[in-house]
Write a protein that holds these residues in place. Structure first.
Motif, short mmCIF file in Angstrom:
data_model
loop_
_atom_site.label_atom_id
_atom_site.label_comp_id
_atom_site.label_asym_id
_atom_site.label_seq_id
_atom_site.Cartn_x
_atom_site.Cartn_y
_atom_site.Cartn_z
N THR A 25 96.12 -23.92 18.00
CA THR A 25 94.99 -24.05 18.90
C THR A 25 95.29 -24.91 20.12
O THR A 25 95.05 -24.49 21.26
CB THR A 25 93.78 -24.63 18.16
OG1 THR A 25 93.52 -23.86 16.99
CG2 THR A 25 92.54 -24.62 19.05
N ASN A 26 95.81 -26.12 19.92
CA ASN A 26 95.80 -27.09 21.01
C ASN A 26 97.12 -27.82 21.21
O ASN A 26 97.20 -28.72 22.05
CB ASN A 26 94.69 -28.12 20.77
CG ASN A 26 94.31 -28.86 22.03
OD1 ASN A 26 94.22 -28.27 23.10
ND2 ASN A 26 94.10 -30.16 21.92
N LYS A 29 99.41 -23.99 21.89
CA LYS A 29 98.38 -23.15 22.52
C LYS A 29 98.83 -21.69 22.55
O LYS A 29 98.69 -21.00 23.56
CB LYS A 29 98.05 -23.65 23.94
CG LYS A 29 97.63 -25.12 23.98
CD LYS A 29 97.46 -25.58 25.41
CE LYS A 29 97.11 -27.07 25.47
NZ LYS A 29 98.24 -27.93 24.99
N GLU A 54 87.07 -19.65 18.17
CA GLU A 54 87.84 -19.68 19.39
C GLU A 54 89.20 -19.00 19.21
O GLU A 54 90.07 -19.10 20.06
CB GLU A 54 88.03 -21.10 19.92
CG GLU A 54 89.02 -22.00 19.22
CD GLU A 54 89.39 -23.21 20.07
OE1 GLU A 54 90.27 -23.08 20.93
OE2 GLU A 54 88.81 -24.29 19.87
N ARG A 79 93.09 -21.40 25.24
CA ARG A 79 93.45 -22.67 25.85
C ARG A 79 94.75 -22.53 26.64
O ARG A 79 94.91 -23.15 27.70
CB ARG A 79 93.57 -23.76 24.79
CG ARG A 79 92.25 -24.15 24.13
CD ARG A 79 92.46 -25.18 23.04
NE ARG A 79 91.23 -25.40 22.28
CZ ARG A 79 90.48 -26.50 22.37
NH1 ARG A 79 90.84 -27.48 23.18
NH2 ARG A 79 89.38 -26.62 21.65
N ASN A 83 95.74 -23.35 30.42
CA ASN A 83 96.86 -24.27 30.61
C ASN A 83 97.92 -23.71 31.54
O ASN A 83 98.81 -24.44 31.99
CB ASN A 83 97.48 -24.61 29.26
CG ASN A 83 98.27 -25.90 29.28
OD1 ASN A 83 97.74 -26.94 29.64
ND2 ASN A 83 99.54 -25.83 28.91
N LEU A 140 93.32 -26.59 32.12
CA LEU A 140 92.83 -27.07 30.83
C LEU A 140 92.71 -28.59 30.83
O LEU A 140 91.69 -29.14 30.37
CB LEU A 140 93.76 -26.62 29.70
CG LEU A 140 93.38 -27.09 28.30
CD1 LEU A 140 92.04 -26.50 27.88
CD2 LEU A 140 94.46 -26.74 27.29
N PHE A 156 85.05 -24.13 22.43
CA PHE A 156 85.35 -22.76 22.81
C PHE A 156 84.77 -21.84 21.74
O PHE A 156 85.07 -21.99 20.55
CB PHE A 156 86.87 -22.52 22.86
CG PHE A 156 87.60 -23.22 23.97
CD1 PHE A 156 88.25 -22.49 24.95
CD2 PHE A 156 87.67 -24.60 24.02
CE1 PHE A 156 88.94 -23.12 25.97
CE2 PHE A 156 88.36 -25.25 25.03
CZ PHE A 156 89.00 -24.51 26.00
N THR A 338 96.74 -33.69 24.92
CA THR A 338 97.19 -32.77 25.96
C THR A 338 98.57 -33.11 26.50
O THR A 338 99.37 -32.24 26.71
CB THR A 338 96.23 -32.73 27.17
OG1 THR A 338 96.13 -34.02 27.73
CG2 THR A 338 94.88 -32.20 26.79
#
Length: 379
Positions: A25-26, A29, A54, A79, A83, A140, A156, A338
């Motif tokens: 997910t993050n 991504k 999401e 995402r 990004n 993002l 999301f 991030t």
């Protein structure tokens, strides 16, 4: 849980059957969908999504593996699409400055970068005044930074093929729940001799070089006054010759010092599948008084043979470093991952659904500074 795929034009095309999904997910991504060669139904540059979650993204790569008779679709998740856009400062201006309704500002950026056919922003009431966007951040990162500026996180959710972004308050489970050793097993490691004096070195040579000293006090607050001396002083240096101004050097030095002082970790298992990226969880050990609070920063989702396996990561990286600890406490909240590594931690749990009942299954993982928790659901 239907995986819906679209034509490259964006219209729904069908529902994918007989597949496995690995969805980060993050962190990365990205995603990878594996199916049989004869199941070649998805298009390059097409989208896929799971309604009400999401989970989804754009198919950037198609790989054929003839030895295993497999077809692999991979690419950026939603995402990751955000990004892959860089927010530029206006021509002739050092920074992009934003003022207005936060959700409308996010929507305007999405339109500006041509992504409004995929994303839409739910309107909220939060307002920003002269918000300075970091130079050349990804879209993002900017969206997450806007959310944090109004004390929100970004959710999301796909609804009828459109990814809705909403700025919402994080759910702080640490307000209601403190996981104690008589309720659950966990390990906590706290560091007491981290760097507490950072010498920041910027541009210039010899006597002309920019030098700035940052310190940490007993509450782990970053200050300009020295608190620890002699054997308790732990010093390091940070060099950044690309910092354009002394203020830039100080800002980046604070981020670096935040990384160095936040090395605590914990490992635990939790029950439930209610957690989302941005939510806060906490553990407390009453004998030593150790208390650790962290934000969920990532979800790795795996779907195989009709079951969903979610691995939640807590801590990790942050937009702007660790937040200031609450008065007279020893808890620190790490914002969503991030960019800048902060020595993350993970929380671990596996649940099985069997005959309608949830049965906790403890996992043991040999991870130096982190662990994970999982939720498994038969679909």
């Amino acid at each position: 849980m239907d995986l819906i795929y679209t034509y490259s034009s964006g219209e729904d095309k069908g529902i994918l059957k007989n597949y496995t999904l690995d969805f980060d997910t993050n962190d990365k991504k990205d995603f990878q969908i594996t199916t049989g060669i004869s199941n070649n139904v998805m298009e390059a540059n097409g989208l896929w999504y799971v309604e009400g979650t999401e989970y989804g993204g754009m198919i950037d790569n198609v790989e054929v593996r003839t030895n295993s008779n497999e077809l692999v679709y991979s690419g950026r998740n939603f995402r990751g699409i955000l990004n892959s856009k860089i927010v530029m400062p206006p021509e002739g201006q050092p920074y992009l400055i934003l003022t207005g309704n936060a959700s409308e500002l996010v929507q305007n950026l999405i339109v500006q970068y041509g992504l409004d056919s995929i994303f839409s922003v739910s309107v909220t009431q939060e307002y920003l005044t002269e918000f300075k966007v970091n130079r050349f951040d990804t879209l993002l990162d900017v969206i997450i930074s806007i959310a944090y500026a109004v004390d929100k996180v970004v959710r999301f959710t796909v609804n009828k093929g459109i990814v809705f972004l909403k700025l919402v308050s994080r759910i702080d489970y640490s307000d209601d729940i403190q996981y104690r050793t008589n309720e659950i097993n966990f390990d906590v490691k706290k560091s007491y001799s981290t760097v507490n004096h950072l010498v920041c070195l910027g541009q210039g040579e010899l006597l002309e070089r920019q030098v700035y000293h940052l310190y940490v006090n007993d509450k782990k607050e970053i200050t300009t006054e020295q608190y620890y001396f002699n054997r308790q002083e732990v010093t390091d240096k940070y060099e950044n010759t690309s910092a354009e101004t002394l203020d830039d050097l100080i800002d980046e030095g604070k981020k670096r010092l935040s990384e160095l002082i936040n090395t605590d970790s914990f490992e635990l298992t939790l029950s439930g599948n209610r957690y989302k990226i941005g939510d806060v969880i906490s553990c407390f050990e009453p004998i030593t008084g150790f208390s650790v609070t962290r934000e969920i920063s990532n979800m790795i989702v795996k779907i195989k043979n009709g079951s969903v396996d979610i691995d939640y990561t807590v801590g990790g990286e942050a937009v702007r470093g660790a937040s200031t600890p609450a008065p007279d406490t020893d808890t620190y909240v790490l914002p969503i991952a991030t960019r800048t590594t902060l020595g993350g931690i993970k929380v671990g749990k596996t649940l099985d659904i069997e005959n309608g009942a949830l049965n906790a299954i403890r996992e043991v993982k040999n991870i130096i500074s982190s662990q994970s928790f999982k939720y498994v659901q038969n679909v």
